[in-house]
Design a protein around this motif. Structure first.
Motif, PDB file in Angstrom:
ATOM      1  N   THR A  55      11.181  13.435  42.833  1.00 38.66           N
ATOM      2  CA  THR A  55      10.274  12.292  42.701  1.00 38.66           C
ATOM      3  C   THR A  55       8.895  12.603  43.282  1.00 38.66           C
ATOM      4  N   VAL A 188      21.184  13.607  39.407  1.00 39.32           N
ATOM      5  CA  VAL A 188      21.258  12.250  39.948  1.00 39.32           C
ATOM      6  C   VAL A 188      22.103  11.386  39.025  1.00 39.32           C
ATOM      7  N   THR A 189      23.000  10.605  39.605  1.00 33.61           N
ATOM      8  CA  THR A 189      23.759   9.620  38.844  1.00 33.61           C
ATOM      9  C   THR A 189      22.946   8.334  38.786  1.00 33.61           C
ATOM     10  N   TRP A 190      22.550   7.929  37.579  1.00 31.47           N
ATOM     11  CA  TRP A 190      21.690   6.761  37.447  1.00 31.47           C
ATOM     12  C   TRP A 190      22.505   5.481  37.471  1.00 31.47           C
ATOM     13  N   ASN A 191      22.224   4.648  38.448  1.00 33.97           N
ATOM     14  CA  ASN A 191      22.844   3.329  38.577  1.00 33.97           C
ATOM     15  C   ASN A 191      21.832   2.420  39.277  1.00 33.97           C
ATOM     16  N   THR A 194      20.424   3.838  42.531  1.00 35.15           N
ATOM     17  CA  THR A 194      19.478   4.927  42.343  1.00 35.15           C
ATOM     18  C   THR A 194      18.129   4.403  41.872  1.00 35.15           C
ATOM     19  N   VAL A 195      18.161   3.467  40.918  1.00 36.82           N
ATOM     20  CA  VAL A 195      16.922   2.897  40.395  1.00 36.82           C
ATOM     21  C   VAL A 195      16.140   2.218  41.518  1.00 36.82           C
ATOM     22  N   THR A 427      18.129  -3.866  36.368  1.00 37.36           N
ATOM     23  CA  THR A 427      19.346  -3.469  37.099  1.00 37.36           C
ATOM     24  C   THR A 427      19.699  -4.457  38.193  1.00 37.36           C
TER      25      THR A 427
END
Length: 431
Positions: A55, A188-191, A194-195, A427
């Motif tokens: 990032t 990265v596992t996007w959930n 994470t967002v 989300t």
């Protein structure tokens, strides 16, 4: 350093020393790593390990684009962002932007004061409330009674306090191969979680108060240096000044993101590796470092919180005061004594006092710090749109409007923040 400025050759005085060339860009970049940023980067490293290092590579050019646009507005027009907005928008729209900035800055100030007070209590004991009041009062006193030309020297030296986090990473057992992989090859596992963290990182690296501050400090520099004038009045100064702006901003934002990277890898190597995935307070973050990285890491972490906090407090309070004073069309500036700009200093004091009061309520500093970053992210988009429209306006900037390449970077930063903010809202409602 970015695209070369157009026009004439630089005047001889451009050859001044390296340290003296640095100013608004360096201070703004360092203030970006305030306790809010430290909390966010520590949370990112603790929860996601090395996975979110990427990032900071993504945000670096985006930060430069929007900050350079802000600085160029200040240096070209001799006015801050509020005045620039007022020439393009109806007054109620400008009032809404200033109000959003004021609210976000006060929340951020309160969170920073709380974090500084908590770390001080952990280090030497004593009442947190007293420390929060003391830090706020000292910062306010320095801004009120120390002229800008002297105060800016203090701020520049305070930027060195951020090197404490390089020290934390050095005494921790960092897996540098994994750290570099996380920076360039993220997994990265996007959930929803994470967002939220990515939005918090964006919000703490690309924050509205930084736009207002850097523009305002360019105006202060014009007033401080006798030969300097707004570039629209002295276009012959543009080549040298625009080169300085580019150098100062690229270096300042690079310094900011490099330090943030060290914060993430230090937390990943210590807290995440030790199974401490959720950090609920700055005190907990500091204390958790002690058994896995030793007393040196704890001391460096605590000193960094205090040093960067004292750097960020005047930037947060000052940017709010500049914005409000410009909107009200009253005299302003840290170079002016209190008696010459009473309304400006009254606004600055009111922001700090409100923040001190909020910090005494007992809100969890770490949660407040992360949410302050999220609030900054959500309110950034409309203000960033305003900055880019102003910087690209021929009516406002004339022939010195932001070049196409920089406009692309600035609009890319705005788009990235908009996408992140929408993703966060979606989300949040879905979870």
């Amino acid at each position: 350093m970015g695209p070369p400025a157009e026009g004439q050759a630089a005047p001889p005085e451009e050859g001044r020393g390296f340290w003296r060339k640095l100013g608004p860009g360096l201070i703004t970049g360092a203030a970006d790593d305030d306790p809010s940023g430290i909390a966010t980067y520590t949370q990112a490293g603790a929860k996601f390990g090395y996975g979110l290092g990427w990032t900071l590579l993504v945000t670096y050019p985006l930060m430069v684009g929007i900050q350079l646009a802000s600085a160029r507005i200040g240096r070209t027009t001799g006015r801050g962002l509020t005045s620039a907005f007022a020439k393009l928008w109806p007054r109620p729209v400008v009032a809404a932007a200033v109000l959003m900035l004021l609210v976000a800055n006060i929340v951020n100030l309160a969170a920073d004061l709380g974090a500084m007070a908590e770390v001080t209590r952990l280090a030497i004991g004593g009442p947190e409330a007293l420390y929060a009041l003391a830090f706020g009062a000292v910062s306010l006193g320095l801004q009120a009674w120390l002229p800008y030309r002297r105060y800016v020297r203090v701020l520049k030296w305070l930027t060195l306090s951020l090197l404490a986090y390089v020290g934390v990473a050095m005494v921790a057992h960092v897996d540098w191969k994994a750290a570099l992989s996380g920076a360039v090859l993220p997994h990265v596992t996007w959930n929803a979680e994470t967002v939220k963290m990515v939005v918090a990182i964006l919000g703490t690296t690309i924050s509205p108060y930084l736009f207002f501050w850097q523009a305002a400090q360019e105006v202060e520099e014009i007033e401080r240096v006798e030969k300097d004038q707004p570039l629209h009045k002295a276009p012959h100064q543009a080549p040298a000044q625009l080169r300085r702006l580019g150098f100062d901003t690229w270096l300042g934002m690079g310094f900011s993101n490099a330090i943030a990277f060290f914060m993430i890898v230090a937390a990943a190597a210590t807290l995440h590796a030790g199974g401490q995935l959720d950090v609920e307070s700055t005190a907990q973050a500091a204390e958790a470092l002690r058994p896995v990285a030793g007393d040196a890491a704890f001391v460096l972490f605590a000193l960094g919180i205090l040093g960067t906090g004292m750097l960020a407090l005047p930037v947060l309070a000052g940017s709010a005061a500049y914005a409000c004073a410009e909107f009200l069309k009253v005299r302003r500036g840290l170079e002016k004594p209190v008696g010459a700009a009473p309304a400006f200093y009254a606004i600055l004091a009111a922001a700090m006092v409100c923040a001190m009061a909020i910090s005494l309520i007992g809100i969890d500093p770490m949660k407040a710090l992360v949410w302050a970053a999220v609030i900054n992210s959500l309110m950034s988009v409309p203000i960033m749109v305003g900055v880019m429209l102003a910087a690209g306006s021929r009516r406002l900037m004339g022939d010195l409007r932001l070049p196409l390449g920089w406009r692309v970077l600035g609009w890319a930063a705005t788009a990235a923040m908009a996408v992140a903010s929408v993703a966060f809202v979606v989300t949040s409602f879905a979870s």
